[in-house]
Design a protein around this motif. Structure first.
Motif, mmCIF file in Angstrom:
data_model
loop_
_atom_site.group_PDB
_atom_site.id
_atom_site.type_symbol
_atom_site.label_atom_id
_atom_site.label_comp_id
_atom_site.label_asym_id
_atom_site.label_seq_id
_atom_site.Cartn_x
_atom_site.Cartn_y
_atom_site.Cartn_z
ATOM 1 N N CYS B 9 0.792 -1.291 0.019
ATOM 2 C CA CYS B 9 0.028 0.072 0.003
ATOM 3 C C CYS B 9 0.965 1.093 0.121
ATOM 4 N N LYS B 10 0.345 2.013 -0.542
ATOM 5 C CA LYS B 10 1.249 3.479 -0.861
ATOM 6 C C LYS B 10 0.277 4.577 -1.069
ATOM 7 N N SER B 11 0.396 5.692 -0.360
ATOM 8 C CA SER B 11 -0.409 6.967 -0.477
ATOM 9 C C SER B 11 0.631 8.086 -0.599
ATOM 10 N N PHE B 12 0.519 9.017 -1.579
ATOM 11 C CA PHE B 12 1.153 10.203 -1.763
ATOM 12 C C PHE B 12 0.115 11.163 -1.064
ATOM 13 N N GLY B 13 0.321 11.789 -0.177
ATOM 14 C CA GLY B 13 -0.571 12.791 0.392
ATOM 15 C C GLY B 13 -1.825 12.065 0.407
ATOM 16 N N ALA B 14 -3.062 12.820 -0.008
ATOM 17 C CA ALA B 14 -4.326 11.951 0.193
ATOM 18 C C ALA B 14 -4.656 10.890 -1.083
ATOM 19 N N THR B 15 -3.712 10.934 -1.878
ATOM 20 C CA THR B 15 -3.890 10.168 -3.101
ATOM 21 C C THR B 15 -3.477 8.817 -2.935
ATOM 22 N N ARG B 16 -4.178 7.797 -2.896
ATOM 23 C CA ARG B 16 -3.887 6.355 -2.765
ATOM 24 C C ARG B 16 -3.424 5.693 -4.169
ATOM 25 N N VAL B 17 -2.217 5.373 -4.242
ATOM 26 C CA VAL B 17 -1.489 4.985 -5.322
ATOM 27 C C VAL B 17 -1.437 3.586 -5.497
ATOM 28 N N LEU B 18 -1.161 2.605 -4.333
ATOM 29 C CA LEU B 18 -1.436 1.306 -4.243
ATOM 30 C C LEU B 18 -2.357 0.900 -3.327
ATOM 31 N N ASP B 19 -3.145 -0.065 -3.503
ATOM 32 C CA ASP B 19 -4.161 -0.542 -2.501
ATOM 33 C C ASP B 19 -4.055 -1.935 -2.412
ATOM 34 N N GLY B 20 -2.968 -2.474 -1.730
ATOM 35 C CA GLY B 20 -2.814 -3.956 -1.412
ATOM 36 C C GLY B 20 -2.607 -4.701 -2.746
ATOM 37 N N VAL B 21 -1.135 -4.296 -3.320
ATOM 38 C CA VAL B 21 -0.660 -5.432 -4.320
ATOM 39 C C VAL B 21 -0.060 -6.445 -3.860
ATOM 40 N N ALA B 39 -1.533 3.796 -13.276
ATOM 41 C CA ALA B 39 -2.205 2.687 -12.578
ATOM 42 C C ALA B 39 -1.333 2.405 -11.155
ATOM 43 N N GLY B 40 0.040 2.908 -11.289
ATOM 44 C CA GLY B 40 0.838 2.610 -9.834
ATOM 45 C C GLY B 40 1.839 1.471 -10.260
ATOM 46 N N LYS B 41 2.283 1.270 -11.649
ATOM 47 C CA LYS B 41 3.304 0.178 -11.938
ATOM 48 C C LYS B 41 4.768 0.941 -11.494
ATOM 49 N N THR B 42 4.948 2.227 -11.945
ATOM 50 C CA THR B 42 6.363 2.682 -11.503
ATOM 51 C C THR B 42 6.445 2.811 -10.055
ATOM 52 N N THR B 43 5.239 3.044 -9.221
ATOM 53 C CA THR B 43 5.201 3.038 -7.812
ATOM 54 C C THR B 43 5.744 1.429 -7.280
ATOM 55 N N ILE B 44 5.243 0.588 -7.927
ATOM 56 C CA ILE B 44 5.529 -0.725 -7.401
ATOM 57 C C ILE B 44 7.035 -0.975 -7.862
ATOM 58 N N VAL B 45 7.476 -0.793 -8.972
ATOM 59 C CA VAL B 45 8.906 -1.121 -9.223
ATOM 60 C C VAL B 45 9.759 -0.286 -8.309
ATOM 61 N N ARG B 46 9.375 1.014 -8.044
ATOM 62 C CA ARG B 46 10.561 1.774 -7.017
ATOM 63 C C ARG B 46 10.203 1.050 -5.679
ATOM 64 N N ILE B 47 9.168 0.593 -5.203
ATOM 65 C CA ILE B 47 8.962 -0.367 -3.852
ATOM 66 C C ILE B 47 9.955 -1.441 -3.899
ATOM 67 N N LEU B 48 9.504 -2.125 -4.775
ATOM 68 C CA LEU B 48 10.507 -3.391 -5.146
ATOM 69 C C LEU B 48 11.983 -2.941 -5.164
ATOM 70 N N SER B 49 12.360 -2.039 -5.819
ATOM 71 C CA SER B 49 13.904 -1.636 -5.820
ATOM 72 C C SER B 49 14.304 -0.782 -4.655
ATOM 73 N N THR B 50 13.800 -0.613 -3.455
ATOM 74 C CA THR B 50 13.814 -0.084 -2.449
ATOM 75 C C THR B 50 14.006 1.426 -2.571
ATOM 76 N N LEU B 51 13.604 1.919 -3.731
ATOM 77 C CA LEU B 51 13.730 3.576 -3.565
ATOM 78 C C LEU B 51 12.734 4.135 -3.049
ATOM 79 N N THR B 52 11.499 3.456 -2.846
ATOM 80 C CA THR B 52 10.312 3.933 -2.053
ATOM 81 C C THR B 52 9.869 3.138 -0.940
ATOM 82 N N ARG B 53 9.464 3.637 0.050
ATOM 83 C CA ARG B 53 9.157 2.590 1.178
ATOM 84 C C ARG B 53 7.757 2.582 1.291
ATOM 85 N N PRO B 54 7.207 1.448 1.308
ATOM 86 C CA PRO B 54 5.738 0.976 1.258
ATOM 87 C C PRO B 54 5.073 1.848 2.514
#
Lengths: 266, 318
Positions: B9-21, B39-54
């Motif tokens: 799950c990931k939200s940026f501010g009030a926008t929910r970008v990922l919702d239980g992937v 759709a949230g594809k890039t956010t998923i990849v950034r989380i998988l590659s440790t650039l973004t914290r879920p």
């Protein structure tokens, strides 16, 4: 092909790996800086032009030209070093907003190595431009009476000053939202020396400005360099200069590393 | 599973970008994250590659917890993001050797690998020119080559062919195909169905921050229906007659085509043609078609889209 892709058994932690990463990133930044014609030309041409401006345009109006040259050169050297170091903020901001930063951050490489590289390049670039400025000053009639020890001490003070400002610039470069906002520091570093003892003795300034000029970090650094090169009294300026620069350096190194790790890891 | 993510799950501010992937990729597998822009594809990849914290969820790469121990996980994968991650003012060779040094391969091995990759990616001729003089396709290739220097077990590719012309895209597909045959596990994102169909063992359809479907490209196509038979009829009268015979058929009057469900077999084709001849319908042509991933994409993303990327109301975001 499979052989080329085999994961090598190497360690990515420990002091040796950390040192190796710093060296690699320093080599990268030095290479990038030596090929960045714009920044390089600006950091050499601008100081020389300013020097000529002060010596030939203002110099004639203010007391004797020869005396004013001796007075103003240390200030110009500091101004240039400050400006050159501050341009590191733009270099770091450009690098931090490029795709390269994601690649570097997704590697098992300590984040401080990237910034160390930028600072090493900044120091090298400024060593070059400072040498050019001092050379130009000598051609324009600057007659220092410093011996080898004084020159060495001057180099040391300038190095500390450039190092502190480069790390400060690196910090601002990481925090800046883009290259444009990162250029604010350069502006400040071009402007701040005018409110110091660089071009006119602070005693001639109005009271409020005089208070600023006497208590900002650039004044003791300039007084120290001026004292070392031309024999004016240094007094407490030496210690103040080292304290100011050391303090800025310590805070900036810590904060820059922290900010770099935080950024992007949202 | 070499890559395993649960409940991201990931939200940026009030926008929910990922919702239980949830997603996973086995060793040697190619997993495509397919979805429209945002759709949230890039956010998923950034989380998988440790650039973004879920905000929530777990990521394991070869068993290493990538959220808690990003530094350890980073030794296992490589990332080629959407933005070019190449130093323009270094030559191709310098970029690659630098990556070798950062992977602590040593000088000799770094140079050897750089040569090797330049050769493999057909960049040897430009190796000692600065990358700023290179074409877009070449830059994309060196970008990928740089990700391979350290011999990663997993490669994350975020839209590897975006911005390439058709020729550049075809070359990139070949290159990726070679990698896969070499045993590299791949997680890639794409907006192009053709790309997912061509490269992926499994496709995860992402829309509005959720996984709406996943499976092999073939399985996904079956999900929206089996094979179809498209019959082109000579005249409008024939068209009416076919429609009478097959009430379930989809009739396209302008294109004079009728589409029937089919089992994909020759017997059914013969039966249909015999029947039409008996009814006196002149047939211009027949085409047997499987649904494309496009059909899957449209069928599965369209209904959800209007309500999908909902901003979470400010107070309720956990």
């Amino acid at each position: 092909m499979t052989t080329a892709l085999a994961a090598p058994a190497v360690r990515h932690t420990g002091a040796r790996a950390a040192l190796s990463d710093r060296l690699t990133m320093s080599a990268r930044s030095l290479r990038l800086t030596s090929r960045d014609a714009d920044t390089l030309v600006m950091s050499i041409v601008l100081p020389v032009l300013l020097m000529a401006l002060f010596v030939y345009v203002f110099g004639g109006a203010i007391s004797g030209r020869a005396e004013y040259v001796d007075y103003v050169v240390p200030g110009i050297v500091l101004l240039c070093a400050g400006y050159g170091a501050a341009s590191t903020a733009m270099v770091v901001a450009a690098d931090t907003t490029s795709g390269m930063v994601d690649r570097l951050r997704s590697l098992p490489v300590r984040s401080s190595a990237v910034l160390t590289g930028h600072v090493v390049a900044s120091v090298a670039r400024n060593a070059l431009s400072t040498a050019v400025v001092v050379g130009a000053a000598l051609l324009m009639g600057f007659r220092p009476d410093a011996g080898p020890l004084e020159w060495l001490a001057t180099a040391g003070v300038l190095l500390l000053y450039v190092l502190a400002l480069s790390w400060l610039a690196a910090l601002l470069g990481v925090l800046a939202s883009g290259v444009e906002s990162a250029s604010a520091l350069s502006f400040l570093m071009l402007f701040l020396p005018y409110l110091s003892s660089a071009f006119v003795p602070p005693e001639t300034l109005p009271t409020a400005l005089r208070a600023v000029a006497e208590h900002q970090p650039i004044t003791p650094v300039i007084e120290t360099v001026r004292g070392l090169l031309t024999g004016t009294p240094i007094g407490s300026s030496g210690w103040l200069a080292v304290l100011w620069c050391g303090g800025i350096l310590a805070v900036a190194v810590t904060a820059a590393g922290w900010a770099y790790r935080r950024r992007g890891r949202t | 599973m070499l890559v395993e993510a649960t409940g991201l799950c990931k939200s940026f501010g009030a926008t929910r970008v990922l919702d239980g992937v949830d997603l996973s990729a086995a060793e040697g597998e190619v997993l495509a994250l397919l979805g429209p822009n945002g759709a949230g594809k890039t956010t998923i990849v950034r989380i998988l590659s440790t650039l973004t914290r879920p905000d929530a969820g777990t990521v394991r790469i070869a068993g290493v917890d990538a959220v808690r121990e990003p530094a350890r996980a980073r030794a296992l994968f490589s990332l080629t993001g959407q933005a070019s991650a190449v130093d323009d003012r270094q030559t191709g060779r310098e970029n690659l050797v630098m990556m070798g040094h950062l992977a602590h391969l040593g000088r000799r091995e770094s140079r050897r690998r750089a040569d090797d990759l330049l050769e493999r990616f057909d960049l040897t001729h430009a190796a000692d020119r600065r990358v700023q003089t290179w074409s877009g396709g070449m830059r994309r290739r060196i970008d990928l080559a740089m990700s391979l220097v350290g011999g990663p077990r997993v490669l994350f590719l975020d839209e590897p062919t975006t911005g390439l012309d058709p020729a550049g895209r075809a070359t990139m597909w070949d290159t990726i195909g070679d990698l896969v045959r070499g045993g590299t596990t791949l997680v890639l994102t794409t907006q192009h169905l053709e790309e997912a169909d061509r490269l992926a063992d499994r496709v995860v359809l992402v829309d509005g921050g959720r996984v709406t479907a996943s499976g092999t490209p073939e399985a996904l196509k079956t999900l929206v229906g089996g094979d179809r038979l498209e019959i082109r009829v000579a005249d409008a009268a024939g068209l009416r007659r076919v429609a009478d015979l097959h009430p379930a058929a989809v009739v396209d009057r302008e294109g004079r085509t009728v589409t029937l469900p089919s089992d994909g077999g020759a017997a059914h084709l013969h039966a249909v043609l015999d029947e039409l001849r008996a009814a006196g319908v002149a047939v211009d042509g027949v085409r047997s078609a499987r649904p494309t991933l496009d059909d899957v994409f449209l069928a599965l993303t369209r209904p959800a889209s209007p309500s999908a990327p909902q901003p979470v109301a400010a107070g309720t975001a956990a």
